[in-house]
Write an enzyme that holds these catalytic residues in place. Sequence first.
Site, mmCIF file in Angstrom:
data_model
loop_
_atom_site.group_PDB
_atom_site.id
_atom_site.type_symbol
_atom_site.label_atom_id
_atom_site.label_comp_id
_atom_site.label_asym_id
_atom_site.label_seq_id
_atom_site.Cartn_x
_atom_site.Cartn_y
_atom_site.Cartn_z
ATOM 1 N N MET A 82 52.967 3.713 -38.079
ATOM 2 C CA MET A 82 53.506 2.711 -38.406
ATOM 3 C C MET A 82 53.037 1.662 -37.320
ATOM 4 O O MET A 82 53.701 0.314 -37.684
ATOM 5 C CB MET A 82 55.037 2.873 -38.289
ATOM 6 C CG MET A 82 55.594 3.580 -39.582
ATOM 7 S SD MET A 82 54.847 3.026 -41.340
ATOM 8 C CE MET A 82 56.069 1.540 -41.165
ATOM 9 N N ARG A 83 52.263 1.781 -36.309
ATOM 10 C CA ARG A 83 52.070 0.836 -35.311
ATOM 11 C C ARG A 83 51.109 -0.290 -35.872
ATOM 12 O O ARG A 83 51.487 -1.490 -35.395
ATOM 13 C CB ARG A 83 51.435 1.456 -34.047
ATOM 14 C CG ARG A 83 50.925 0.377 -33.088
ATOM 15 C CD ARG A 83 50.466 0.987 -31.846
ATOM 16 N NE ARG A 83 51.466 1.917 -30.858
ATOM 17 C CZ ARG A 83 51.357 3.013 -30.876
ATOM 18 N NH1 ARG A 83 50.474 3.630 -31.276
ATOM 19 N NH2 ARG A 83 52.436 3.697 -29.988
ATOM 20 N N ALA A 84 50.338 0.044 -37.028
ATOM 21 C CA ALA A 84 49.546 -1.128 -37.548
ATOM 22 C C ALA A 84 50.484 -2.020 -38.077
ATOM 23 O O ALA A 84 50.219 -3.329 -38.002
ATOM 24 C CB ALA A 84 48.690 -0.410 -38.390
ATOM 25 N N ASP A 92 44.325 3.133 -30.372
ATOM 26 C CA ASP A 92 45.588 2.751 -31.248
ATOM 27 C C ASP A 92 46.414 1.942 -30.271
ATOM 28 O O ASP A 92 47.620 1.311 -30.868
ATOM 29 C CB ASP A 92 46.238 3.911 -31.859
ATOM 30 C CG ASP A 92 47.275 3.547 -32.516
ATOM 31 O OD1 ASP A 92 47.181 2.694 -33.692
ATOM 32 O OD2 ASP A 92 48.497 4.009 -32.301
ATOM 33 N N ARG A 93 46.354 2.048 -28.944
ATOM 34 C CA ARG A 93 47.457 1.204 -27.967
ATOM 35 C C ARG A 93 47.019 -0.050 -27.966
ATOM 36 O O ARG A 93 47.629 -0.961 -27.418
ATOM 37 C CB ARG A 93 47.364 1.803 -26.688
ATOM 38 C CG ARG A 93 48.054 3.091 -26.451
ATOM 39 C CD ARG A 93 49.675 2.881 -26.710
ATOM 40 N NE ARG A 93 50.146 4.342 -26.866
ATOM 41 C CZ ARG A 93 51.585 4.440 -27.304
ATOM 42 N NH1 ARG A 93 52.380 3.111 -27.489
ATOM 43 N NH2 ARG A 93 52.415 5.359 -27.361
#
Length: 680
Positions: A274-276, A193-194
């Site tokens: 919410m990173r996406a 995800d990073r």
Amino acid sequence: MSTPYPFTAIVGQDDLRLGLLLNAVSPAVGGVLVRGEKGTAKSTAVRALAALMPEVPVVPGCRFSCDPASPDPACPDGPHAEAAGVSRPARTVELPVGASEDRLVGALDIERALSEGVKAFEPGLLADAHRGILYVDEVNLLHDHLVDLLLDAAAMGASYVEREGVSVRHAARFLLVGTMNPEEGELRPQLLDRFGLTVEVSASRDTDERVEVVRRRLAYDDDPEGFAARWAEEEGALRERIAAARVLLPRVVLSDGVLRQIAATCAAFEVDGMRADIVMARTATALAAWAGREEVTADDVRQAALLALPHRRRRNPFDAPGLDEDKLDQTLDEAGPPENSDGDDLPDPDGGGDDDGGGGGGGGVPPQADGEDRTPPQGSEGDSPSPAPEGAPDAPGRPAGGEQQPVASAEPFRTKMLSVPGLGEGAAGRRSRARTEHGRTTGARRPQGALTKLHLAATVQAAAPHQRARGRAGRGLVVRRDDLRQATREGREGNLVLFVVDASGSMAARQRMSAVKGAVLSLLLDAYQRRDKVGLVTFRGKEADVALPPTSSVDAAAARLESLPTGGRTPLAAGLLKAHDVLRVERLRDPSRRPLLVVVTDGRATGGPEPVALAGRAGRLHRSEGTASVVVDCESGYVRLGLAGELARDLGGTAVTLDELRADSIAGLVKDVTAAGRAA
């Protein structure tokens, strides 16, 4: 320093180049993960990117690359007086898979810290990569403790080194680029995800393109400097375009309508967190700047989704990365065109109607997996013929030799933890107890190399009796190298889990084989989470086969399992002997990784003279070599012969039923595997 291969000379690989260039335009995108087979210019492209990056102004003499316009107030080399900065090229720092923790974050001189109270700090790779590129080749093979440090630095933009009360902090903001071959295993979800973007690469199947790749590579190998000079003009033009896009980037408008499309897309594909959404917004903005526009379009949003979402949709390692592009187009249409536009002049989300879905200001569209469900369709039980008795003639619709078509697996479940007894020294993982560099402290010893984990109490105890002889006069403790003590720690290791699966006619009932495959799939998922290597041996008919040699890719093991046909006799001894051969070779390759043998069978043995006795001897062979083992008993029905239990006794291990394998069963939460020899 060797001349890098020019970025503009790379043939094809449009998606790879686009992903890297977008990060060069906007480092806030968050880096890129490059997935693909070996020999596809992944590393070449990453190393070539640094030559296109703008130069970095730094404080003269600062080992941590502080910006002279806003130096880090907590810099270990600071505080920095006002002075004119100097410019240097952007760095590409490579993190080796086998690097130590000290090499990554830096090291303290423990002896000086204790005796002089001086924070003598040697910077690591995170400091070198600050304001540059941190490149990790084969990032999926990186050890867990290094992954944890990368996650911390990426999240906080700083690296912290703390050893026995001595603390050093420095800024560490970098562009993270990783390359990997999925066949060698997947990444932990937290690290996956990073990465802001992901691209899939593969070798071209076009003959002319492959010829051009070879021609350029040979020309570069013969004369690197001359080859680079021939591409200098293209490199300069691309460098200028990146600089122009960086200048334009702050002026790009991201309207509320575009944000609604981004939010609707992330919600429709059920990505976590919410990173996406944030990464998609930054990527769409970078795409517009790269195309020379000051407004984000629907086509930019579509391209951003194809780059930022595929790796965030995976719920487990058996899910195929990728997006359903039809669903993506439908979501964008339903979210509506951006605000302040009548929609007539917007590019078509399908890329202008092209069949390949490309187009627009975003560049090429990454290849995606077709569809989301990798599980082959399973018909009803009535559609599948029941297994014929061994030796019976083939029924109509049945493949020759009594073999049945592969059966889909049942839904996986959470399993009990199967562990190898004793204390190992293998690679870091999460299964069995082991001496490791990380974990709880259990004692102290003299360091056998560089000191990495100081045991303070033991060091003081060793130095205390010699203070008068060493002429101690002040408050400081006089410490010599011989006084230092290394902390010994106990943690968890990863093991080699070798599955031996019975695919014979006695296991061939569709419901039964589906349950068996579901159990093995569950154990594979458990092996992925515990960082194990896995292998797969199957036996049926007259022989046993190594369906998958030991590997870190549980995804490959799951694929082999799904395509596994059944039928024929039950050569149990052949399966156990084949497993013995696999383990013998693996002990030579990786002697520190302890094996765990998982035999999935009902215990029946047929075919050849004295099949039951031969299977018993094969089991005792594993027991004599100390192989930890467990037998998953697949016998069903009211009348049970208990053959799997007898096999477990021959192996010196334990037997569990399919029901007992579940972590939520009443049999308990943990099942320790008894090692051979301990039960003897």
